[in-house]
Design an enzyme around this catalytic site. Structure first.
Site: not given
Ligand code: A2R
Length: 314
Positions: A153, A155-156, A176, A230, A232, A256, A261, A279, A281
């Site tokens: 949860l 940005r996306i 996390r 959606i 990785r 997606d 890929e 892919h 998105g």
């Molecule tokens: O875990 P947190 O509290 O850092 O929350 C992030 C969560 N996250 C994880 N949740 C569970 N286990 C993990 N190992 C883990 N690593 C990260 O994913 C955070 O809520 C979310 C990522 O959100 P944002 O950093 O805002 O990224 P956004 O812009 O929503 O894009 C997400 C992904 C990109 O990295 C591309 O792979 C794809 O969507 O386009």
């Protein structure tokens, strides 16, 4: 007028943006050079070129051989293509393109939720192929009062949640760390899966998320569950997803993104209870243009010595 500032372009991430960068800088296109000759290009730029632009999800490692490299402007939000052990060690700064793609990716997530719940792709084939003459199409599933579990949860994920609420879906999530949101938090992915009718992955790539969606999670989601990814491809154990779908441990899936890929495992593509997208998105004209603009603006900020607009902290 093109200035004489040198810029290394690593791959053809967005032709329109590449053309604009060609008009602004003295560009060098790595992908137009034979793999074996790339190091020569890199060596010829040493001391003259300090910035590169690249797709965020794939960076040819030869780029790190450029001794004068100080900045990589990445096109995309998921920066798993960057070798941060190298950028950190060398003090190379990195920017990406967050936020401008939230809407497009979240829109696609809703399309996948709807298409998966109502089995739209098979329904289209059923109508085209005249099977309707032999009887009606099997019932789908309603969204009202079901639980959408969002793994990631951020940005996306937040943009997906905002769109899902008007459909009557309840939102639960796993990160996390718990956020300030009112949605119900699960401190494990398995607990989220158990509580979800639809489990949606929007996690970054990299080692911390590798293989998180595995058979244990699919079994927790259960035989009526819909799994959507959606984020990785590396976060899914694709062979275990194929087994869970084939053995009806979950009802359906929609993907997606894939681990290798643009290759999609046959074990997935031969199944009829999965929707497979290439892919797409963030792949709308408007969004890709906005991502390109952010690459251009970050490069301009870097060369002017201004703060980067969207620097990745690592
Ligand atoms: O875990 P947190 O509290 O850092 O929350 C992030 C969560 N996250 C994880 N949740 C569970 N286990 C993990 N190992 C883990 N690593 C990260 O994913 C955070 O809520 C979310 C990522 O959100 P944002 O950093 O805002 O990224 P956004 O812009 O929503 O894009 C997400 C992904 C990109 O990295 C591309 O792979 C794809 O969507 O386009």
């Amino acid at each position: 007028m093109t200035d004489q500032t040198e810029l290394l372009l690593v791959n053809e991430f967005h032709p329109e943006t590449i053309a604009r960068l060609d008009g602004k800088y003295r560009t060098h296109k790595l992908w137009e050079v034979d793999s074996k000759d790339r190091i020569e290009l890199i060596n010829s730029l040493s001391g003259k070129c300090s910035a590169a632009a690249s797709a965020s999800w794939e960076v040819d490692p030869v780029v790190y051989e450029l001794e004068s490299l100080q900045f990589i402007a990445a096109f995309g939000v998921g920066v798993d293509g960057i070798d941060f052990s190298k950028t950190r060690a060398r003090g190379i700064r990195v920017s990406n393109t967050p936020d401008v793609l939230n809407d497009a990716v979240a829109d696609l997530a809703l399309a996948m939720i709807l298409a998966g719940s109502r089995n739209l792709i098979n329904a289209d084939a059923f109508a085209r192929q005249g099977h309707w003459l032999q009887g009606p199409f099997p019932f789908g599933r309603s969204l009202q009062d079901k639980t959408l579990g969002i793994a990631g949860l951020g940005r996306i994920g937040q943009a997906v949640a905002e769109r899902a609420l008007p459909f009557g879906l309840n939102i639960a999530y796993h990160n996390r760390r718990q956020t300030e949101s009112d949605f119900s938090y699960h401190d494990s992915l398995e607990s989220l899966a158990r509580d979800s009718d639809i489990l949606l992955g929007i996690l970054p790539g990299g080692e911390s998320t590798r293989g998180l969606f595995n058979r244990k999670i699919f079994r927790a989601l259960g035989p009526e569950g819909l799994f959507i990814n959606i984020g990785r491809g590396s976060s899914v154990v694709e062979e275990e997803l194929a087994q869970s779908l084939a053995e009806k441990e979950i009802a359906a899936a929609a993907l997606d993104v894939y681990e290798n890929e643009p290759r999609i495992p046959v074990s997935l593509s031969r199944l009829d209870n999965i929707i497979l997208l290439p892919h797409i998105g963030s792949a709308t004209l408007e969004t890709r243009r906005a991502m390109g603009q952010l690459v251009i603006d970050n490069l301009a900020a870097y060369f002017n010595g201004s703060p980067l607009l969207t620097e990745v902290q690592n």
